[in-house]
Design a protein around this motif. Structure first.
Motif, PDB file in Angstrom:
ATOM      1  N   VAL A 183       0.854  -1.183   0.000  1.00  0.00           N
ATOM      2  CA  VAL A 183       0.000   0.000   0.000  1.00  0.00           C
ATOM      3  C   VAL A 183       0.890   1.232   0.000  1.00  0.00           C
ATOM      4  CG1 VAL A 183      -1.764   1.276   1.269  1.00  0.00           C
ATOM      5  CG2 VAL A 183      -1.828  -1.217   1.240  1.00  0.00           C
ATOM      6  N   ASP A 184       0.589   2.170  -0.873  1.00  0.00           N
ATOM      7  CA  ASP A 184       1.335   3.425  -0.944  1.00  0.00           C
ATOM      8  C   ASP A 184       0.818   4.369   0.136  1.00  0.00           C
ATOM      9  OD1 ASP A 184       2.840   5.609  -1.675  1.00  0.00           O
ATOM     10  OD2 ASP A 184       1.862   5.913  -3.611  1.00  0.00           O
ATOM     11  N   LEU A 185       1.691   4.746   1.059  1.00  0.00           N
ATOM     12  CA  LEU A 185       1.316   5.676   2.120  1.00  0.00           C
ATOM     13  C   LEU A 185       1.419   7.128   1.665  1.00  0.00           C
ATOM     14  CD1 LEU A 185       3.068   4.034   5.202  1.00  0.00           C
ATOM     15  CD2 LEU A 185       0.656   3.918   4.546  1.00  0.00           C
ATOM     16  N   GLY A 186       2.024   7.343   0.540  1.00  0.00           N
ATOM     17  CA  GLY A 186       2.235   8.684   0.010  1.00  0.00           C
ATOM     18  C   GLY A 186       3.710   8.893  -0.252  1.00  0.00           C
TER      19      GLY A 186
ATOM     20  N   VAL B 141       4.127  -0.002   2.268  1.00  0.00           N
ATOM     21  CA  VAL B 141       4.161  -0.941   3.382  1.00  0.00           C
ATOM     22  C   VAL B 141       3.418  -2.205   2.964  1.00  0.00           C
ATOM     23  CG1 VAL B 141       4.298   0.829   5.184  1.00  0.00           C
ATOM     24  CG2 VAL B 141       2.068   0.034   4.430  1.00  0.00           C
ATOM     25  N   GLN B 142       3.801  -3.321   3.592  1.00  0.00           N
ATOM     26  CA  GLN B 142       3.120  -4.589   3.345  1.00  0.00           C
ATOM     27  C   GLN B 142       1.754  -4.545   4.032  1.00  0.00           C
ATOM     28  OE1 GLN B 142       4.091  -7.415   1.658  1.00  0.00           O
ATOM     29  NE2 GLN B 142       5.928  -6.368   0.915  1.00  0.00           N
ATOM     30  N   ALA B 143       0.735  -5.048   3.351  1.00  0.00           N
ATOM     31  CA  ALA B 143      -0.603  -5.080   3.931  1.00  0.00           C
ATOM     32  C   ALA B 143      -1.188  -6.479   3.761  1.00  0.00           C
ATOM     33  CB  ALA B 143      -1.502  -4.053   3.250  1.00  0.00           C
ATOM     34  N   HIS B 144      -1.967  -6.864   4.741  1.00  0.00           N
ATOM     35  CA  HIS B 144      -2.646  -8.156   4.710  1.00  0.00           C
ATOM     36  C   HIS B 144      -4.143  -7.880   4.792  1.00  0.00           C
ATOM     37  CE1 HIS B 144      -3.415 -12.392   5.364  1.00  0.00           C
ATOM     38  NE2 HIS B 144      -4.209 -12.061   6.367  1.00  0.00           N
ATOM     39  N   VAL B 145      -4.881  -8.270   3.753  1.00  0.00           N
ATOM     40  CA  VAL B 145      -6.322  -8.059   3.697  1.00  0.00           C
ATOM     41  C   VAL B 145      -6.985  -9.408   3.947  1.00  0.00           C
ATOM     42  CG1 VAL B 145      -8.246  -7.286   2.259  1.00  0.00           C
ATOM     43  CG2 VAL B 145      -5.996  -6.217   2.017  1.00  0.00           C
ATOM     44  N   GLU B 146      -7.793  -9.465   4.984  1.00  0.00           N
ATOM     45  CA  GLU B 146      -8.440 -10.732   5.338  1.00  0.00           C
ATOM     46  C   GLU B 146      -9.626 -11.045   4.424  1.00  0.00           C
ATOM     47  OE1 GLU B 146      -9.394 -10.786   9.473  1.00  0.00           O
ATOM     48  OE2 GLU B 146      -7.331 -10.348  10.063  1.00  0.00           O
ATOM     49  N   ASP B 147     -10.389 -10.021   4.014  1.00  0.00           N
ATOM     50  CA  ASP B 147     -11.552 -10.250   3.163  1.00  0.00           C
ATOM     51  C   ASP B 147     -11.477  -9.291   1.975  1.00  0.00           C
ATOM     52  OD1 ASP B 147     -13.967 -10.937   2.045  1.00  0.00           O
ATOM     53  OD2 ASP B 147     -15.184  -9.864   3.527  1.00  0.00           O
TER      54      ASP B 147
END
Length: 175
Positions: A86-89, A94-100
């Motif tokens: 995910v681009d924070l700007g 950063v690495q992101a984990h999406v559960e759904d």
């Protein structure tokens, strides 16, 4: 009577010379300079702006098509979980984990995002890309009109200076 070239850009079309009330005769070099100034200061600048706008629209289209491909790959994988960046700007990721991942947020314009299901997002992307395609067609037509105006002024310069016609094989694109 003196003829001057007004610098009018309305609707990207040329307005022909209008007379002013002076008795001095302009030289051919002055006329050539006026036409060259009109080409470089008005027509070419307008053409560059249109082409930049069109490139921006193509960029948006590519982003939507990339999102469409991502959604289709999510649908094919049948997994709810997703790992992504995910681009924070300012290009900090950063690495992101999406559960759904069954619903996603889609940028709909003017900084607004809407939460949509995959099917709704695909339908929206289809409509949006059709709209962007129509917009690029309009921009392409407008740029063709400006190119034609540039060519017309260049032909006028050629005639004004008494230069011979160029064969079609030696002519090149204006921009």
């Amino acid at each position: 009577m003196r003829w001057t070239l007004p610098l009018i850009r309305r609707h990207h079309c040329l307005k022909f010379m209008t007379p002013t009330m002076t008795t001095e005769k302009p030289s051919i070099n002055e006329k050539v300079l006026q036409y060259e100034t009109f080409i470089s200061d008005v027509l070419k600048r307008d053409l560059e702006k249109l082409l930049e706008q069109r490139d921006g629209v193509y960029e948006k289209m590519s982003q939507y098509l990339q999102l469409k491909n991502t959604i289709q790959s999510l649908q094919e994988s049948d997994t709810k979980e997703l790992k992504t960046e995910v681009d924070l700007g300012c290009n900090f990721y950063v690495q992101a984990h999406v559960e759904d991942s069954s619903k996603i947020f889609v940028a709909v314009g003017y900084g607004f995002f809407v939460e949509l299901t995959h099917a709704e997002a695909l339908k929206f992307i289809e409509k949006k890309t059709n709209q962007l395609t129509a917009q690029t067609e309009v921009l392409t037509k407008d740029s063709a009109k400006i190119k034609a105006n540039i060519r017309m002024v260049l032909e006028g310069l050629r005639e004004l200076q008494g230069l011979p016609d160029l064969p079609d094989a030696k002519r090149k694109e204006v921009f």
